[in-house]
Design a protein around this motif. Structure first.
Motif, PDB file in Angstrom:
ATOM      1  N   ASP A  22       0.837  -1.204   0.000  1.00 43.11           N
ATOM      2  CA  ASP A  22       0.000   0.000   0.000  1.00 43.11           C
ATOM      3  C   ASP A  22       0.871   1.253   0.000  1.00 43.11           C
ATOM      4  O   ASP A  22       0.637   2.194  -0.769  1.00 43.11           O
ATOM      5  N   GLY A  23       1.872   1.276   0.892  1.00 43.66           N
ATOM      6  CA  GLY A  23       2.730   2.443   0.997  1.00 43.66           C
ATOM      7  C   GLY A  23       3.529   2.706  -0.265  1.00 43.66           C
ATOM      8  O   GLY A  23       3.639   3.854  -0.723  1.00 43.66           O
ATOM      9  N   LEU A  24       4.083   1.662  -0.857  1.00 50.50           N
ATOM     10  CA  LEU A  24       4.876   1.833  -2.074  1.00 50.50           C
ATOM     11  C   LEU A  24       4.010   2.240  -3.259  1.00 50.50           C
ATOM     12  O   LEU A  24       4.414   3.087  -4.069  1.00 50.50           O
ATOM     13  N   SER A  25       2.826   1.643  -3.370  1.00 48.52           N
ATOM     14  CA  SER A  25       1.922   2.022  -4.458  1.00 48.52           C
ATOM     15  C   SER A  25       1.524   3.489  -4.339  1.00 48.52           C
ATOM     16  O   SER A  25       1.389   4.199  -5.350  1.00 48.52           O
ATOM     17  N   PHE A  26       1.360   3.961  -3.117  1.00 51.69           N
ATOM     18  CA  PHE A  26       0.992   5.353  -2.869  1.00 51.69           C
ATOM     19  C   PHE A  26       2.160   6.307  -3.143  1.00 51.69           C
ATOM     20  O   PHE A  26       2.019   7.293  -3.860  1.00 51.69           O
ATOM     21  N   LEU A  27       3.333   5.993  -2.605  1.00 47.49           N
ATOM     22  CA  LEU A  27       4.471   6.910  -2.697  1.00 47.49           C
ATOM     23  C   LEU A  27       5.113   6.932  -4.077  1.00 47.49           C
ATOM     24  O   LEU A  27       5.554   7.986  -4.549  1.00 47.49           O
ATOM     25  N   CYS A  79      15.560 -13.601  -7.970  1.00 44.23           N
ATOM     26  CA  CYS A  79      14.538 -13.595  -6.918  1.00 44.23           C
ATOM     27  C   CYS A  79      14.673 -12.443  -5.928  1.00 44.23           C
ATOM     28  O   CYS A  79      13.800 -12.272  -5.071  1.00 44.23           O
ATOM     29  N   GLY A  80      15.734 -11.670  -6.025  1.00 47.47           N
ATOM     30  CA  GLY A  80      15.941 -10.578  -5.066  1.00 47.47           C
ATOM     31  C   GLY A  80      15.102  -9.367  -5.409  1.00 47.47           C
ATOM     32  O   GLY A  80      15.628  -8.301  -5.748  1.00 47.47           O
ATOM     33  N   ARG A  81      13.786  -9.513  -5.285  1.00 49.82           N
ATOM     34  CA  ARG A  81      12.887  -8.440  -5.695  1.00 49.82           C
ATOM     35  C   ARG A  81      12.990  -7.230  -4.774  1.00 49.82           C
ATOM     36  O   ARG A  81      12.856  -6.091  -5.223  1.00 49.82           O
ATOM     37  N   ARG A  82      13.180  -7.478  -3.486  1.00 48.65           N
ATOM     38  CA  ARG A  82      13.316  -6.353  -2.554  1.00 48.65           C
ATOM     39  C   ARG A  82      14.561  -5.537  -2.872  1.00 48.65           C
ATOM     40  O   ARG A  82      14.536  -4.296  -2.830  1.00 48.65           O
ATOM     41  N   LEU A  83      15.646  -6.220  -3.203  1.00 45.92           N
ATOM     42  CA  LEU A  83      16.886  -5.523  -3.554  1.00 45.92           C
ATOM     43  C   LEU A  83      16.695  -4.713  -4.831  1.00 45.92           C
ATOM     44  O   LEU A  83      17.129  -3.549  -4.909  1.00 45.92           O
ATOM     45  N   MET A  84      16.055  -5.306  -5.833  1.00 49.18           N
ATOM     46  CA  MET A  84      15.812  -4.593  -7.084  1.00 49.18           C
ATOM     47  C   MET A  84      14.975  -3.343  -6.847  1.00 49.18           C
ATOM     48  O   MET A  84      15.254  -2.273  -7.401  1.00 49.18           O
ATOM     49  N   LEU A  85      13.956  -3.456  -6.005  1.00 48.06           N
ATOM     50  CA  LEU A  85      13.083  -2.324  -5.725  1.00 48.06           C
ATOM     51  C   LEU A  85      13.836  -1.226  -4.984  1.00 48.06           C
ATOM     52  O   LEU A  85      13.695  -0.035  -5.305  1.00 48.06           O
ATOM     53  N   ALA A  86      14.640  -1.610  -4.008  1.00 49.32           N
ATOM     54  CA  ALA A  86      15.412  -0.623  -3.253  1.00 49.32           C
ATOM     55  C   ALA A  86      16.418   0.092  -4.149  1.00 49.32           C
ATOM     56  O   ALA A  86      16.614   1.317  -4.039  1.00 49.32           O
ATOM     57  N   THR A 123       6.344  -0.894 -11.323  1.00 51.82           N
ATOM     58  CA  THR A 123       5.097  -1.639 -11.484  1.00 51.82           C
ATOM     59  C   THR A 123       5.309  -3.146 -11.635  1.00 51.82           C
ATOM     60  O   THR A 123       4.661  -3.934 -10.935  1.00 51.82           O
ATOM     61  N   PRO A 124       6.204  -3.609 -12.540  1.00 54.93           N
ATOM     62  CA  PRO A 124       6.397  -5.064 -12.644  1.00 54.93           C
ATOM     63  C   PRO A 124       6.974  -5.695 -11.385  1.00 54.93           C
ATOM     64  O   PRO A 124       6.610  -6.827 -11.036  1.00 54.93           O
ATOM     65  N   ILE A 125       7.853  -4.973 -10.674  1.00 56.74           N
ATOM     66  CA  ILE A 125       8.407  -5.536  -9.440  1.00 56.74           C
ATOM     67  C   ILE A 125       7.321  -5.660  -8.382  1.00 56.74           C
ATOM     68  O   ILE A 125       7.198  -6.691  -7.702  1.00 56.74           O
ATOM     69  N   LEU A 126       6.497  -4.623  -8.234  1.00 57.29           N
ATOM     70  CA  LEU A 126       5.407  -4.679  -7.263  1.00 57.29           C
ATOM     71  C   LEU A 126       4.390  -5.758  -7.649  1.00 57.29           C
ATOM     72  O   LEU A 126       3.812  -6.424  -6.773  1.00 57.29           O
ATOM     73  N   ALA A 127       4.175  -5.942  -8.948  1.00 53.87           N
ATOM     74  CA  ALA A 127       3.263  -6.996  -9.389  1.00 53.87           C
ATOM     75  C   ALA A 127       3.820  -8.370  -9.034  1.00 53.87           C
ATOM     76  O   ALA A 127       3.075  -9.261  -8.589  1.00 53.87           O
ATOM     77  N   ALA A 128       5.131  -8.561  -9.213  1.00 54.02           N
ATOM     78  CA  ALA A 128       5.749  -9.843  -8.875  1.00 54.02           C
ATOM     79  C   ALA A 128       5.679 -10.106  -7.375  1.00 54.02           C
ATOM     80  O   ALA A 128       5.368 -11.218  -6.927  1.00 54.02           O
ATOM     81  N   ILE A 129       5.937  -9.072  -6.574  1.00 59.26           N
ATOM     82  CA  ILE A 129       5.855  -9.222  -5.121  1.00 59.26           C
ATOM     83  C   ILE A 129       4.417  -9.500  -4.699  1.00 59.26           C
ATOM     84  O   ILE A 129       4.156 -10.320  -3.807  1.00 59.26           O
ATOM     85  N   GLY A 178      11.938  13.203  -5.779  1.00 60.33           N
ATOM     86  CA  GLY A 178      13.125  12.487  -5.299  1.00 60.33           C
ATOM     87  C   GLY A 178      12.982  12.049  -3.856  1.00 60.33           C
ATOM     88  O   GLY A 178      13.397  10.943  -3.485  1.00 60.33           O
ATOM     89  N   GLY A 179      12.384  12.903  -3.038  1.00 64.11           N
ATOM     90  CA  GLY A 179      12.172  12.543  -1.638  1.00 64.11           C
ATOM     91  C   GLY A 179      11.226  11.372  -1.467  1.00 64.11           C
ATOM     92  O   GLY A 179      11.441  10.505  -0.612  1.00 64.11           O
ATOM     93  N   LEU A 180      10.181  11.308  -2.279  1.00 66.02           N
ATOM     94  CA  LEU A 180       9.250  10.175  -2.218  1.00 66.02           C
ATOM     95  C   LEU A 180       9.957   8.868  -2.563  1.00 66.02           C
ATOM     96  O   LEU A 180       9.703   7.830  -1.940  1.00 66.02           O
ATOM     97  N   ALA A 181      10.866   8.927  -3.532  1.00 65.28           N
ATOM     98  CA  ALA A 181      11.624   7.728  -3.893  1.00 65.28           C
ATOM     99  C   ALA A 181      12.522   7.294  -2.744  1.00 65.28           C
ATOM    100  O   ALA A 181      12.657   6.092  -2.466  1.00 65.28           O
ATOM    101  N   ALA A 182      13.131   8.257  -2.061  1.00 63.00           N
ATOM    102  CA  ALA A 182      14.014   7.926  -0.941  1.00 63.00           C
ATOM    103  C   ALA A 182      13.237   7.339   0.237  1.00 63.00           C
ATOM    104  O   ALA A 182      13.645   6.333   0.839  1.00 63.00           O
ATOM    105  N   VAL A 183      12.091   7.931   0.560  1.00 67.50           N
ATOM    106  CA  VAL A 183      11.271   7.447   1.675  1.00 67.50           C
ATOM    107  C   VAL A 183      10.725   6.047   1.382  1.00 67.50           C
ATOM    108  O   VAL A 183      10.538   5.226   2.294  1.00 67.50           O
ATOM    109  N   SER A 184      10.518   5.753   0.109  1.00 69.67           N
ATOM    110  CA  SER A 184       9.963   4.444  -0.270  1.00 69.67           C
ATOM    111  C   SER A 184      10.870   3.290   0.142  1.00 69.67           C
ATOM    112  O   SER A 184      10.403   2.155   0.331  1.00 69.67           O
ATOM    113  N   ILE A 185      12.160   3.562   0.273  1.00 66.78           N
ATOM    114  CA  ILE A 185      13.094   2.501   0.670  1.00 66.78           C
ATOM    115  C   ILE A 185      12.722   1.946   2.046  1.00 66.78           C
ATOM    116  O   ILE A 185      12.926   0.756   2.320  1.00 66.78           O
TER     117      ILE A 185
END
Length: 280
Positions: A22-27, A79-86, A123-129, A178-185
Motif C-alpha cells: 500500500d505504501g509503495l503504491s501510494f508513494l 529472486c531478489g525483488r526487494r533488492l531490485m526495488l530498493a 510496477t512489474p516488481i510490485l506486481a511480482a511481489i 526524489g524525496g518520495l523515492a528515498a522514503v519508499s526505501i
C-alpha cells in the motif's frame, strides 16, 4: 498451540506485506508517472528551447522502454525483488538530485534516461511481489488495491506538489519526487522474506531462435497486432499532452507551470480513483 502460533505469524507477515505494498503504491505513483511533467516545468522556467526539452523528456521514455524489456527478463531469473526495488528507489533519488545540481543538457538527458528506466520497473516488481505475497487467488484483488493506492498517491502528491511549487518554486516538485523515492526505501524494508521466494519453477533458458519464433507468433496474431498498434498510438498522443500544455502555458506567461502541472495531475487522478475503489 503450535498451529495457532504459525497462523498468527502468517497473518502478521501478510499484514506487513500489505502495508508495504500500500505504501509503495501510494508513494511511488508520482515518481513513475509525473517526473517527466515536473521536469518539463522546471526546464521551461530555465528557458530551455522546446527541442532540448523534448530530447530530455524522450530520453526518459527510451529508458523506460529498454528497462521494461530487460527488467521482465531479470524478474524471471532473479529472486531478489526487494533488492531490485530498493536499488530502483535509490537510483531515482540520485538521478533527480543530479538533474537539480547539474541543470545542463547532457547530464539531464542521462539522468532522466536512468530515472525513466528505474521508474518503469516499479510496477512489474510490485506486481511480482504481489503475486508471491497474496498468492494466485488473491493476486487480482491485490493488484486492484495497488492501482487504487497508485491513483490516490498521484492525486495526493499532485496536490502537495502544487503547494510546494507555489511556496518554493519549480524546483520543489522535483525535490519532492526524489524525496518520495528515498522514503519508499523504508517500506521496502517492511516486506517479509516471502517477497523474495522463488517461483517454484526452475528457469529454462530459451534459445534466441525460440524467442524470436515466440515473438513472431505473437505479432502475427491480427487482434494482438491491432491492440498493440492502438495502444502505441494512444500513448504517443496522450503522453505528450501535459508537457506540451506546460510549454505553451509558460510561453504565454500565464502563471507558474509547476502549479498548473500539479493541478492537471490531481484532476486526472481524482476521476480515475472511484472505479478502482468499487471492489473495496
Amino acid at each position: 498451540m503450535r498451529t495457532i502460533v504459525t497462523v498468527n505469524r502468517a497473518k502478521t507477515r501478510h499484514r506487513k506485506d500489505d502495508l508495504s505494498l500500500d505504501g509503495l503504491s501510494f508513494l511511488l505513483a508520482d515518481v513513475q508517472d509525473n517526473l517527466g511533467n515536473f521536469l518539463t516545468a522546471f526546464l521551461t522556467i530555465q528557458n530551455w528551447p522546446s527541442s532540448r526539452i523534448g530530447a530530455a523528456i524522450a530520453a526518459g521514455g527510451l529508458g523506460a522502454v529498454l528497462a521494461r524489456f530487460v527488467g521482465g527478463w531479470a524478474l524471471d531469473i532473479f529472486c531478489g525483488r526487494r533488492l531490485m526495488l530498493a536499488v530502483c528507489c535509490a537510483v531515482t533519488f540520485v538521478s533527480v538530485a543530479m538533474m537539480l545540481w547539474v541543470p545542463l543538457f547532457y547530464p539531464i538527458v542521462v539522468a532522466h534516461f536512468i530515472a525513466g528506466g528505474a521508474g518503469a520497473l516499479f510496477t512489474p516488481i510490485l506486481a511480482a511481489i504481489s503475486h508471491h505475497t497474496a498468492g494466485a487467488r488473491g493476486y487480482i484483488e491485490r493488484m486492484g488495491r495497488n492501482e487504487s493506492f497508485n491513483h490516490l498517491g498521484n492525486a495526493s502528491s499532485g496536490f502537495l506538489m502544487s503547494l510546494l511549487g507555489r511556496l518554493i518554486g519549480p524546483v520543489a516538485p522535483l525535490w519532492g519526487v526524489g524525496g518520495l523515492a528515498a522514503v519508499s526505501i523504508l517500506f521496502v524494508g517492511g516486506f517479509s522474506a516471502q517477497a523474495d521466494e522463488p517461483s517454484g519453477q526452475p528457469p529454462e533458458a530459451a534459445s534466441v531462435r525460440e524467442t524470436l519464433r515466440a515473438v513472431f507468433t505473437l505479432l502475427s496474431e491480427p487482434r494482438l497486432a491491432i491492440f498493440l498498434a492502438t495502444y502505441l498510438l494512444f500513448n504517443v498522443a496522450n503522453g505528450a499532452v501535459v508537457p506540451l500544455m506546460i510549454e505553451r502555458y509558460a510561453f504565454l506567461h500565464l502563471g507558474d507551470p509547476a502549479v498548473v502541472t500539479a493541478i492537471c495531475i490531481v484532476i486526472a487522478q481524482i476521476t480515475v480513483i472511484p472505479p478502482f475503489l468499487v471492489g473495496f
